[in-house]
Design an enzyme around this catalytic site. Structure first.
Site, mmCIF file in Angstrom:
data_model
loop_
_atom_site.group_PDB
_atom_site.id
_atom_site.type_symbol
_atom_site.label_atom_id
_atom_site.label_comp_id
_atom_site.label_asym_id
_atom_site.label_seq_id
_atom_site.Cartn_x
_atom_site.Cartn_y
_atom_site.Cartn_z
ATOM 1 N N GLN A 1 -38.857 -31.056 -63.779
ATOM 2 C CA GLN A 1 -38.487 -32.338 -64.255
ATOM 3 C C GLN A 1 -38.641 -33.403 -63.207
ATOM 4 O OE1 GLN A 1 -34.343 -33.842 -65.427
ATOM 5 N NE2 GLN A 1 -35.477 -33.822 -67.418
ATOM 6 N N HIS B 1 -37.328 -33.754 -59.555
ATOM 7 C CA HIS B 1 -35.963 -33.873 -59.782
ATOM 8 C C HIS B 1 -35.024 -32.631 -59.894
ATOM 9 C CE1 HIS B 1 -32.050 -35.693 -60.213
ATOM 10 N NE2 HIS B 1 -31.952 -35.578 -61.365
ATOM 11 N N GLU C 1 -29.980 -42.690 -64.116
ATOM 12 C CA GLU C 1 -30.258 -43.128 -65.441
ATOM 13 C C GLU C 1 -29.317 -44.161 -66.014
ATOM 14 O OE1 GLU C 1 -30.604 -39.469 -67.852
ATOM 15 O OE2 GLU C 1 -32.301 -40.417 -69.042
ATOM 16 N N PHE D 1 -26.615 -41.866 -72.604
ATOM 17 C CA PHE D 1 -27.563 -41.471 -71.788
ATOM 18 C C PHE D 1 -28.787 -41.229 -72.363
ATOM 19 C CE2 PHE D 1 -26.960 -39.001 -67.364
ATOM 20 C CZ PHE D 1 -26.559 -40.041 -66.916
ATOM 21 N N ARG E 1 -35.155 -31.138 -69.454
ATOM 22 C CA ARG E 1 -33.329 -31.388 -69.461
ATOM 23 C C ARG E 1 -33.210 -32.698 -69.851
ATOM 24 N NH1 ARG E 1 -29.477 -32.745 -65.300
ATOM 25 N NH2 ARG E 1 -31.090 -33.799 -64.216
ATOM 26 N N HIS F 1 -37.902 -37.135 -62.297
ATOM 27 C CA HIS F 1 -37.056 -38.063 -62.910
ATOM 28 C C HIS F 1 -37.850 -39.458 -62.768
ATOM 29 C CE1 HIS F 1 -33.726 -40.942 -62.969
ATOM 30 N NE2 HIS F 1 -32.997 -39.982 -63.311
ATOM 31 N N LEU G 1 -33.009 -41.453 -55.845
ATOM 32 C CA LEU G 1 -32.872 -41.514 -57.450
ATOM 33 C C LEU G 1 -32.192 -42.655 -57.491
ATOM 34 C CD1 LEU G 1 -32.617 -39.563 -60.082
ATOM 35 C CD2 LEU G 1 -30.437 -39.594 -59.770
ATOM 36 N N ARG H 1 -36.647 -38.114 -70.460
ATOM 37 C CA ARG H 1 -37.088 -38.310 -69.074
ATOM 38 C C ARG H 1 -38.629 -38.023 -68.960
ATOM 39 N NH1 ARG H 1 -32.394 -36.029 -65.155
ATOM 40 N NH2 ARG H 1 -30.915 -37.722 -65.595
HETATM 41 C C1 LIG Z 1 -29.502 -36.806 -57.108
HETATM 42 C C2 LIG Z 1 -29.198 -35.966 -58.245
HETATM 43 C C3 LIG Z 1 -28.460 -36.445 -59.094
HETATM 44 C C4 LIG Z 1 -28.102 -35.607 -60.215
HETATM 45 N N1 LIG Z 1 -27.115 -36.094 -61.291
HETATM 46 C C5 LIG Z 1 -26.994 -35.352 -62.086
HETATM 47 C C6 LIG Z 1 -26.132 -35.853 -63.462
HETATM 48 O O1 LIG Z 1 -25.696 -36.820 -63.307
HETATM 49 N N2 LIG Z 1 -25.728 -34.904 -64.409
HETATM 50 C C7 LIG Z 1 -26.032 -33.677 -64.270
HETATM 51 O O2 LIG Z 1 -25.792 -33.044 -65.203
HETATM 52 N N3 LIG Z 1 -26.940 -33.112 -63.283
HETATM 53 C C8 LIG Z 1 -27.270 -33.891 -62.284
HETATM 54 N N4 LIG Z 1 -28.236 -33.543 -61.472
HETATM 55 C C9 LIG Z 1 -28.512 -31.887 -61.361
HETATM 56 C C10 LIG Z 1 -27.191 -31.110 -60.712
HETATM 57 O O3 LIG Z 1 -26.799 -31.982 -59.996
HETATM 58 C C11 LIG Z 1 -27.680 -30.064 -60.359
HETATM 59 O O4 LIG Z 1 -28.603 -29.269 -61.081
HETATM 60 C C12 LIG Z 1 -26.629 -29.059 -60.127
HETATM 61 O O5 LIG Z 1 -25.671 -29.561 -59.234
HETATM 62 C C13 LIG Z 1 -26.891 -27.641 -59.417
HETATM 63 O O6 LIG Z 1 -25.933 -27.066 -59.105
HETATM 64 P P1 LIG Z 1 -25.876 -25.383 -58.521
HETATM 65 O O7 LIG Z 1 -24.606 -24.802 -58.415
HETATM 66 O O8 LIG Z 1 -26.725 -24.933 -59.360
HETATM 67 O O9 LIG Z 1 -26.587 -25.324 -57.058
HETATM 68 P P2 LIG Z 1 -26.056 -26.524 -55.633
HETATM 69 O O10 LIG Z 1 -25.001 -27.388 -56.159
HETATM 70 O O11 LIG Z 1 -27.645 -26.831 -55.456
HETATM 71 O O12 LIG Z 1 -25.704 -25.404 -54.776
HETATM 72 C C14 LIG Z 1 -26.675 -24.437 -54.319
HETATM 73 C C15 LIG Z 1 -25.723 -23.698 -53.296
HETATM 74 O O13 LIG Z 1 -26.584 -22.566 -52.754
HETATM 75 C C16 LIG Z 1 -26.378 -22.318 -51.556
HETATM 76 N N5 LIG Z 1 -27.580 -21.768 -50.938
HETATM 77 C C17 LIG Z 1 -28.921 -21.780 -51.270
HETATM 78 N N6 LIG Z 1 -29.749 -21.012 -50.695
HETATM 79 C C18 LIG Z 1 -28.908 -20.106 -49.722
HETATM 80 C C19 LIG Z 1 -29.151 -19.085 -48.803
HETATM 81 N N7 LIG Z 1 -30.217 -18.652 -48.636
HETATM 82 N N8 LIG Z 1 -28.125 -18.551 -48.454
HETATM 83 C C20 LIG Z 1 -26.816 -18.916 -48.617
HETATM 84 N N9 LIG Z 1 -26.458 -20.110 -49.403
HETATM 85 C C21 LIG Z 1 -27.560 -20.533 -50.148
HETATM 86 C C22 LIG Z 1 -26.175 -23.548 -50.820
HETATM 87 O O14 LIG Z 1 -25.537 -23.751 -49.670
HETATM 88 C C23 LIG Z 1 -25.321 -24.323 -51.959
HETATM 89 O O15 LIG Z 1 -23.889 -24.184 -51.762
HETATM 90 C C24 LIG Z 1 -28.495 -34.208 -60.478
HETATM 91 C C25 LIG Z 1 -29.351 -33.835 -59.297
HETATM 92 C C26 LIG Z 1 -29.729 -34.759 -58.256
HETATM 93 C C27 LIG Z 1 -30.589 -34.207 -57.308
#
Ligand SMILES: Cc1cc2nc3c(=O)[nH]c(=O)nc-3n(C[C@H](O)[C@H](O)[C@H](O)COP(=O)(O)OP(=O)(O)OC[C@H]3O[C@@H](n4cnc5c(N)ncnc54)[C@H](O)[C@@H]3O)c2cc1C
Lengths: 89, 589
Positions: free
Chosen positions: B241, B354, B256, B120, B399, B243, B253, B287
């Site tokens: 960031q 992103h 990468e 990556f 990141r 993307h 997206l 990135r």
């Molecule tokens: C398209 C895409 C591809 C990606 N690919 C990669 C990758 O290959 N490798 C990598 O390392 N990272 C990647 N990322 C980044 C990574 O996926 C995210 O940073 C990560 O999954 C975030 O996880 P999290 O647990 O912090 O939050 P999330 O998975 O976003 O979960 C947030 C949670 O909070 C809850 N929530 C939010 N607000 C409220 C509220 N007011 N009340 C109740 N619940 C609420 C939601 O329901 C959800 O359950 C990618 C991101 C995107 C957008």
């Protein structure tokens, strides 16, 4: 709110998914067809929303087909709604 | 105090993405009573979208070790990452992967049975040497596999889920202990007070402040704004960031991995443009470097298409077989959304918002920390944050791909371990402050009254906010553009005070949810644009046309934005736990 209104609001909330692709495809279809969907079409749509995000994406990107003909027809409708929106913009 | 239904738990977790679920599992397995609140069904959290994979120095494909991973992460952060937290994360990475494997994540394998790892951007061997291969993946659905495995494990461990509940605000006592949150059931609008000895925010990122974004509609920065309203400043919010490879005009997206497998960018002249910007790493440069390169090509008139507003990602030379085998999904995405096949035609590309590097400031134990008098990092009792909503800070100004899934599981787990210690010392529930509950309730009730007057609609204000942020606070920034942007966002905040919704019903009132989300977007947007305006240098994802250089003397420090006092700063933690610091160097790839 009317019961049809509530049903629509619930469907709309369930179109909120973890992937932008699904948000766009599902909401584009729902907004376009909200006035014209029959009770039965709403039920099929609701059933389709039960799929996990990744499976739903695979269905909508034609990587996979559902075992239910009705759902496959709906998927085609959703794809069509997207393509016609894409050509409008 | 308002008479509302109450539930009590040891620990409340707001958010059921990878970060929240990893923490919940650790706590449930330690016999704590745990509630997880999620506004969407847990397995529809945004983690499901992560396709690329997760970094760990397993050395299965090429030589590797955690210290090289640490070097790359510090360098990638443009020296704004905290080196103690980065060391902790990179050392913990292999264990984190093995744990996930144990929970059931089907990582892709090599012929010899070990976990396959792909190269990556920003990964090197030997502190800046040859390309490394550090990213573990479960085909192109790593996030999905992690989320589903963790959810199943939590069901087994009897974690209590409040599915489709919207968390409104944190609740406190008079001494400033955080004691849970007010939430409501999206189905029927019923509020519930969830009291807990500790509260972990794991609400994910805030890409929805921008018009073109890879983020799903749910990514509205709710937890970040809840923290802001509770008096916690947000850290390093100017670092967003973009993307480099979003589908132009749509936001989706193109992973990468497409460049990892040999795809490359061309401009209107058909030139392989990245050779000029990053002679060594080319299309696999970090990135921010690639995003800025694309924006520069477009600004200088070498963009493609009738409006010269994008560049092209070329994949057709890889051949149909490779595209189908290694990059399933991308091809169909292009066919479905653009009507083109990347095996034949290059994909129109432009940077898309992103990842939120900034967020709620925490230490490496997940405790939320705020400046108090002369101490820059005083823990807020009972409050934790992990995942994309938090700023530990391991990503600093930029990141690296594959480091976020790692961040969420490593710090979700670390926060839970600290919570277990905290619970041992704080065995009883404390009394909520009535005022804290009243004001949370008022925020919801504001939207319950019948629509009056002719205030603007939520949709209009939201679209305007997203356009302002895109035009005034994206890849290229300067004083004039940002000053104007700050004024515009503040005007929108004023107008929002008079906004209306047309639906005052209790059942499935999504209009109310959208109004509350927009209020949260405003908090995040204010923090982002104020911090960007204040930082007079270019570093990582924050690129200023009028201050093109990194200025370590004046700006190697974290920004803090609070609603009450505006901008403040605190030092970067440059001392790792057990190894020598990596001193700032020019960041060339
Ligand atoms: C398209 C895409 C591809 C990606 N690919 C990669 C990758 O290959 N490798 C990598 O390392 N990272 C990647 N990322 C980044 C990574 O996926 C995210 O940073 C990560 O999954 C975030 O996880 P999290 O647990 O912090 O939050 P999330 O998975 O976003 O979960 C947030 C949670 O909070 C809850 N929530 C939010 N607000 C409220 C509220 N007011 N009340 C109740 N619940 C609420 C939601 O329901 C959800 O359950 C990618 C991101 C995107 C957008």
């Amino acid at each position: 709110m009317s019961s049809a209104g509530i049903e629509f609001a619930e469907l709309k909330w369930r179109c909120r998914r973890g992937m932008l692709e699904l948000d766009i495809l599902l909401n584009t279809y729902l907004e376009k067809h909200r006035e014209t969907m029959s009770q039965h079409q709403r039920a099929v749509f609701s059933e389709m929303l039960e799929y996990p995000d990744q499976v739903l994406l695979d269905l909508l990107l034609s990587n996979m087909r559902s075992s239910k003909a009705e759902i496959n027809s709906l998927i085609t409708e959703i794809q069509r709604a997207q393509v016609s929106t894409a050509s409008e913009t | 105090m308002p008479d509302l239904p109450r539930r009590q738990f040891d620990s409340l977790i707001i958010g059921a993405g990878g970060g929240g679920l990893r923490a919940a599992l650790q706590l449930s397995n330690a016999e704590a009573s745990v509630a997880v609140v999620s506004k969407v069904f847990p397995t529809r959290s945004h983690t499901v979208a992560a396709q690329g994979g997760m970094n760990a120095a397993l050395a299965n494909v090429l030589p590797d070790n955690w210290h090289w991973h640490m070097f790359d992460t510090v360098k990638g952060s443009d020296y704004l990452g905290d080196q103690d937290a980065i060391e902790y994360m990179c050392r913990a990475a292999p264990q984190a992967v093995y744990e996930l494997e144990h929970f059931g994540v089907p990582f892709s394998r090599m012929d010899n049975g070990t976990i396959y790892q792909r190269p990556f951007g920003g990964q090197s061997q030997n502190f800046g040497g040859d390309q490394a291969a550090r990213t573990c993946a479960a085909a192109d659905r790593t996030g999905h596999a992690i989320l589903h495995s963790l959810y199943q494990q939590n069901i087994r461990a009897k974690t209590h889920f409040f599915d489709e509940y919207f968390a409104v605000d944190l609740l406190k006592d008079q001494q400033g202990y955080v004691l849970g949150a007010l939430a409501f059931d999206i189905h029927n609008g019923e509020p519930v007070v969830i009291e807990a000895k500790t509260t972990l925010l794991a609400t994910g990122g805030a890409g929805q402040i921008f018009r073109t974004t890879t983020n799903a509609l749910i990514n509205t920065g709710d937890g970040m704004s809840m923290a802001l309203r509770a008096g916690v400043p947000l850290q390093d919010m100017e670092f967003f960031q973009f993307h480099p490879t979003g589908i132009a005009g749509r936001g989706m997206l193109i992973t990468e991995g497409a460049r990892g497998e040999g795809g490359y960018l061309i401009n209107a002249d058909g030139e392989r443009m990245m050779e000029r910007y990053a002679p060594k790493a080319k299309d696999l440069a970090s990135r921010d470097v690639v995003s800025r390169a694309i924006a520069t090509e477009v600004r200088e008139g070498r963009g493609c298409g009738p409006n010269k507003d994008h560049v092209m990602l070329k994949l057709d030379h890889l051949g149909e077989d490779v595209i189908q085998k290694r990059l399933p999904g991308i091809r169909q995405t292009c066919i479905t959304f653009l009507g083109i096949d990347p095996a034949e035609t290059p994909i129109p590309i432009f940077p898309t918002a992103h990842y939120t590097m900034g967020g709620i400031p925490t230490n490496r134990h997940g405790q939320v920390v705020v400046p108090v008098k002369d101490t820059p990092e005083e823990p807020v009792p009972g409050l934790y944050a992990a995942g994309e909503c938090a700023c530990v800070s391991v990503h600093g100004a930029n990141r690296l791909g594959g480091n976020s899934l790692l961040d969420i599981v490593v710090f979700g787990r670390a926060a839970a371990n600290h919570i277990i210690e905290y619970l041992a010392d704080n065995r009883y529930h404390r009394r909520l402050d009535a005022g804290s509950l009243e004001s949370a309730l008022q925020r919801v009730q504001r939207w319950d009254s019948k629509p009056t007057g002719d205030g603007e609609s939520i949709a209009v204000l939201r679209d305007e906010l997203k356009a302002v942020m895109e035009n005034h606070c994206s890849v290229f920034r300067n004083e004039d553009v940002l000053t104007e942007g700050v004024a515009k966002v503040e005007q929108l905040v004023e107008r929002f005070k008079y906004a209306r919704i047309d639906d005052s019903s209790a059942v499935f009132n999504t209009a109310r949810v959208e109004a509350l989300e927009l209020e949260n977007l405003f908090g995040v947007a204010l923090a982002t644009i104020h911090s960007a305006h204040a930082r007079k240098e270019s570093r990582g994802a924050h690129s200023r046309i009028d201050y093109t250089e990194r200025d370590d003397m004046n700006w190697m420090r974290h920004s803090l934005y609070s609603l009450e006092t505006g901008m403040d700063y605190k030092p970067v933690r440059t001392k790792p736990i057990s190894v020598e610091s990596f001193p700032p160097k020019a960041r060339v790839y």
